[in-house]
Scaffold this motif. Structure first.
Motif, PDB file in Angstrom:
ATOM      1  N   TYR A   1      -1.218   8.113  13.809  1.00 54.50           N
ATOM      2  CA  TYR A   1      -0.684   7.295  12.707  1.00 54.50           C
ATOM      3  C   TYR A   1      -0.523   5.842  13.140  1.00 54.50           C
ATOM      4  O   TYR A   1      -0.884   4.911  12.403  1.00 54.50           O
ATOM      5  CB  TYR A   1       0.680   7.846  12.250  1.00 54.50           C
TER       6      TYR A   1
ATOM      7  N   ARG B   1       7.687   1.399   3.454  1.00 61.45           N
ATOM      8  CA  ARG B   1       7.529   2.810   3.822  1.00 61.45           C
ATOM      9  C   ARG B   1       8.875   3.431   4.102  1.00 61.45           C
ATOM     10  O   ARG B   1       9.896   2.755   4.224  1.00 61.45           O
ATOM     11  CB  ARG B   1       6.579   2.948   5.027  1.00 61.45           C
TER      12      ARG B   1
ATOM     13  N   ARG C   1       0.835  -1.202   0.000  1.00 63.55           N
ATOM     14  CA  ARG C   1       0.000   0.000   0.000  1.00 63.55           C
ATOM     15  C   ARG C   1       0.859   1.236   0.000  1.00 63.55           C
ATOM     16  O   ARG C   1       1.961   1.272   0.518  1.00 63.55           O
ATOM     17  CB  ARG C   1      -0.960  -0.011   1.188  1.00 63.55           C
TER      18      ARG C   1
ATOM     19  N   GLU D   1      -3.926   8.899   4.120  1.00 60.89           N
ATOM     20  CA  GLU D   1      -3.704   8.988   5.558  1.00 60.89           C
ATOM     21  C   GLU D   1      -3.890  10.434   6.011  1.00 60.89           C
ATOM     22  O   GLU D   1      -2.934  11.199   6.144  1.00 60.89           O
ATOM     23  CB  GLU D   1      -2.315   8.441   5.888  1.00 60.89           C
TER      24      GLU D   1
ATOM     25  N   TRP E   1      10.257   5.850   9.764  1.00 54.69           N
ATOM     26  CA  TRP E   1       9.348   5.160  10.686  1.00 54.69           C
ATOM     27  C   TRP E   1      10.026   4.056  11.492  1.00 54.69           C
ATOM     28  O   TRP E   1       9.397   3.438  12.350  1.00 54.69           O
ATOM     29  CB  TRP E   1       8.148   4.568   9.922  1.00 54.69           C
TER      30      TRP E   1
ATOM     31  N   GLY F   1       0.596   4.977   1.317  1.00 59.35           N
ATOM     32  CA  GLY F   1      -0.239   5.672   2.295  1.00 59.35           C
ATOM     33  C   GLY F   1       0.126   7.130   2.469  1.00 59.35           C
ATOM     34  O   GLY F   1       0.558   7.543   3.543  1.00 59.35           O
ATOM     35  N   PRO F   2      -0.030   7.930   1.433  1.00 58.03           N
ATOM     36  CA  PRO F   2       0.374   9.330   1.551  1.00 58.03           C
ATOM     37  C   PRO F   2      -0.568  10.149   2.421  1.00 58.03           C
ATOM     38  O   PRO F   2      -1.761   9.848   2.524  1.00 58.03           O
ATOM     39  CB  PRO F   2       0.308   9.833   0.113  1.00 58.03           C
ATOM     40  N   SER F   3      -0.014  11.176   3.035  1.00 61.77           N
ATOM     41  CA  SER F   3      -0.841  12.155   3.739  1.00 61.77           C
ATOM     42  C   SER F   3      -1.037  13.327   2.781  1.00 61.77           C
ATOM     43  O   SER F   3      -0.066  13.765   2.154  1.00 61.77           O
ATOM     44  CB  SER F   3      -0.124  12.631   5.000  1.00 61.77           C
TER      45      SER F   3
HETATM   46  N1  GLU Z   1       1.163   8.784   5.943  1.00 63.49           N
HETATM   47  C1  GLU Z   1       2.521   8.418   6.125  1.00 63.49           C
HETATM   48  C2  GLU Z   1       3.401   9.472   5.508  1.00 63.49           C
HETATM   49  O1  GLU Z   1       2.977  10.161   4.609  1.00 63.49           O
HETATM   50  C3  GLU Z   1       2.772   7.103   5.455  1.00 63.49           C
HETATM   51  C4  GLU Z   1       3.574   6.178   6.199  1.00 63.49           C
HETATM   52  C5  GLU Z   1       3.329   4.756   5.747  1.00 63.49           C
HETATM   53  O2  GLU Z   1       3.460   4.480   4.551  1.00 63.49           O
HETATM   54  O3  GLU Z   1       3.017   3.932   6.604  1.00 63.49           O
HETATM   55  O4  GLU Z   1       4.524   9.603   5.915  1.00 63.49           O
END
Ligand code: GLU
Length: 553
Positions: free
Chosen positions: A233, A251, A41, A77, A255, A43-45
């Motif tokens: 998050y 990712r 996946r 996200e 993280w 998962g952009p903010s």
């Molecule tokens: N929403 C997170 C970000 O933009 C994504 C992190 C992820 O892919 O888990 O940094």
């Protein structure tokens, strides 16, 4: 608190949450996919414009899912509403579509595991926080921001672990009555994890890119639900990646430090841990300081996805470049298999950079030039026209009005083993072929010439008057040689070098004079081809233009 009290508290905090774990397990069943299929996946903010690093990570998601017959989905996200920008979600979708890094499902792509927008999933997050309240693994915390800031300050002074834990976790053991009092008062609260981690113990994961990583267990009571009831998050990641049945979390490696918390949450909720692949950032050598740093949207124009679109980097070339930064062995493979597609290459996590992937503009440009060199004149024409229709309508019109002629220009030096490598981006075409169209050439005139050297105009006039353009390349070259010799020039540079005093120059100088008069530059694709396409009338017009130009100076 007794079990009954915790049940009462859970109802008090989440009276509207009626669904249970079983409901969600049924709603989002395990995916029916072949063995080894990866579910990835992106998962952009939606907090700003898309940058190259985002494209890189989404590209990884796509290739790993695709080559394993899995699923790549897009999840928005948007839990941090303060940082959200208007149109952010739509922009992400349109960039992915534009760059053909296309998810199989997700926000705006459909699918059975949605909603794929976190702000629409509050109920599911709360369901699991309610569970954690019942199990005694989470609690409401009423501490004010000032109190937390004071604790932080004290911890910083004493150089101890920052956070809410141990004696700092003031609300961890409030009684039900105390909590009720706060609630009656309308005191704002967050829900915190009641961590049972022991920092003396270690947790370990086997990251697909970074290998084995060890961490001390975490004993921090991190926030799971914010004051407005939306998730952090960490909670959203764990709940969503479980119920969207993600197998591989690819990712950004920023993280990594959160891994212990994520493991703790996965374990507490009884969810299977996905495989993690933490990708290193794209780096660049700073032109001022020489230091290696992350690519920056502010400092590096090529950091933003927009650059690639607006300057006209061909999609296939960008994909090839992304493939080269994804796997260190891709480039060599492609060199030996240039007739194959990216999809024929088997990407693997162990061939991904661990520390940082350096951005190499020269390599990108070279890939682009190779791309163009392999396209036929007609393909270059069609693709450039599409680009110009979006970004330069004036040029699009010129291209349309001169279609046949432009295809001929774009077809020069395409045959043979070493096709011309002059164009890197669609936006280069206009500039590179500006001599092709009369109206553009007239405007540009001889402004591109770097020196004010002038050429023998009478010689050029005489040459053009007598030249036969209806011959083969070889015949033409022989004829210009003869012409040169007849006018006091050597027939080859070699002859000239042997006896320079005996000649005005050599055949190359005659060609240079012709080239400058006709194209306004000292370098161009094959001169004879250009002359043939333009024809004598146009060439004569340019001779007059050149005459005016030298008389002006
Ligand atoms: N929403 C997170 C970000 O933009 C994504 C992190 C992820 O892919 O888990 O940094």
């Amino acid at each position: 608190m007794s079990e009954n009290e915790r049940l009462e508290l859970a109802e008090l905090l989440f009276p509207n949450i009626k669904k249970t774990r079983e409901d969600y397990e049924k709603m989002y069943p395990k995916r029916d996919l072949p063995e080894g299929a990866m579910v990835t996946r992106y998962g952009p903010s939606p907090t700003g414009s898309v940058h190259l690093g985002n494209l890189y990570s989404a590209f990884c998601d796509m290739v790993y899912a695709r080559q394993s017959n899995g699923v790549f989905f897009l999840r928005i996200e948007d839990t941090d509403s303060k940082r959200e920008v208007e149109g952010g979600k739509e922009n992400i979708t349109s960039v992915l579509k534009g760059f053909e890094i296309t998810p199989n499902e997700g926000y705006s792509f459909g699918g059975n595991y949605g909603s794929y927008v976190q702000s629409e999933r509050t109920e599911i997050y709360q369901t699991f926080v309610k569970e954690l309240i019942v199990s005694g693994d989470a609690y409401p915390c009423f501490m004010s921001e000032e109190e937390i800031a004071a604790i932080r300050e004290e911890q910083e002074i004493n150089k101890i672990q920052i956070g809410i834990y141990g004696m700092y976790a003031q609300d961890r053991d409030l009684s039900l009555d105390e909590i009720k009092k706060h609630l009656d008062n309308g005191d704002p609260y967050v829900i915190r994890l009641k961590s049972k981690g022991d920092p003396k113990k270690e947790v370990e994961i086997d990251d697909l890119i970074k290998g084995k990583l060890k961490f001390a267990e975490r004993n921090l009571d991190d926030v799971l639900l914010k004051k407005d009831g939306t998730p952090t998050y960490h909670l959203a990641h764990v709940v969503d990646d479980h119920f969207m049945r993600t197998t591989h979390v690819i990712r950004d490696d920023s993280w990594v430090s959160s891994i212990p918390l994520h493991i703790e949450l996965f374990n507490l909720l009884g969810f299977e841990l996905p495989r993690y692949a933490h990708i290193a950032p794209i780096t660049i050598k700073d032109s001022e300081t020489g230091a290696i740093r992350k690519l920056s949207k502010r400092k590096d124009p090529w950091a933003g996805a927009k650059y690639y679109e607006e300057s006209g980097i061909p999609l296939d070339a960008l994909h090839l470049y992304l493939a080269t930064i994804t796997n260190t062995n891709f480039e060599e493979w492609y060199l030996n298999n240039s007739d194959k597609e990216i999809t024929d290459f088997k990407f693997s996590f162990d061939k991904m950079a661990v520390g940082g992937t350096s951005f190499d503009q020269a390599k990108l440009m070279n890939i682009c030039k190779t791309y163009f060199s392999r396209k036929s004149g007609e393909e270059v024409y069609n693709e450039t026209l599409e680009f110009a229709k979006r970004f330069d309508t004036e040029y699009a019109k010129l291209l349309e009005d001169n279609k046949d002629m432009m295809i001929k220009f774009f077809s020069i030096e395409k045959d043979g083993d070493r096709p011309r490598k002059d164009i890197a981006k669609y936006s280069d075409v206009k500039e590179e072929f500006s001599y092709a169209i009369d109206s553009m050439f007239e405007k540009e005139n001889y402004s591109k010439l770097e020196s004010d050297k002038t050429y023998d105009l009478d010689l050029i006039k005489e040459y053009i008057e007598n030249v036969n353009l209806d011959v083969t390349n070889e015949e033409w070259f022989n004829s210009i040689k003869e012409f040169s010799v007849a006018h006091g020039y050597a027939g080859s540079p070699k002859d000239y070098k042997k006896d320079p005093d005996n000649y005005k120059g050599h055949v190359g100088d005659v060609c240079e004079a012709l080239r400058v008069v006709i194209t306004g530059r000292t370098k161009s694709p094959d001169l004879f081809s250009i002359m043939k396409i333009l024809g004598k009338d146009k060439i004569n017009k340019r001779i007059s233009l050149y005459e005016k130009h030298i008389n002006k100076n």
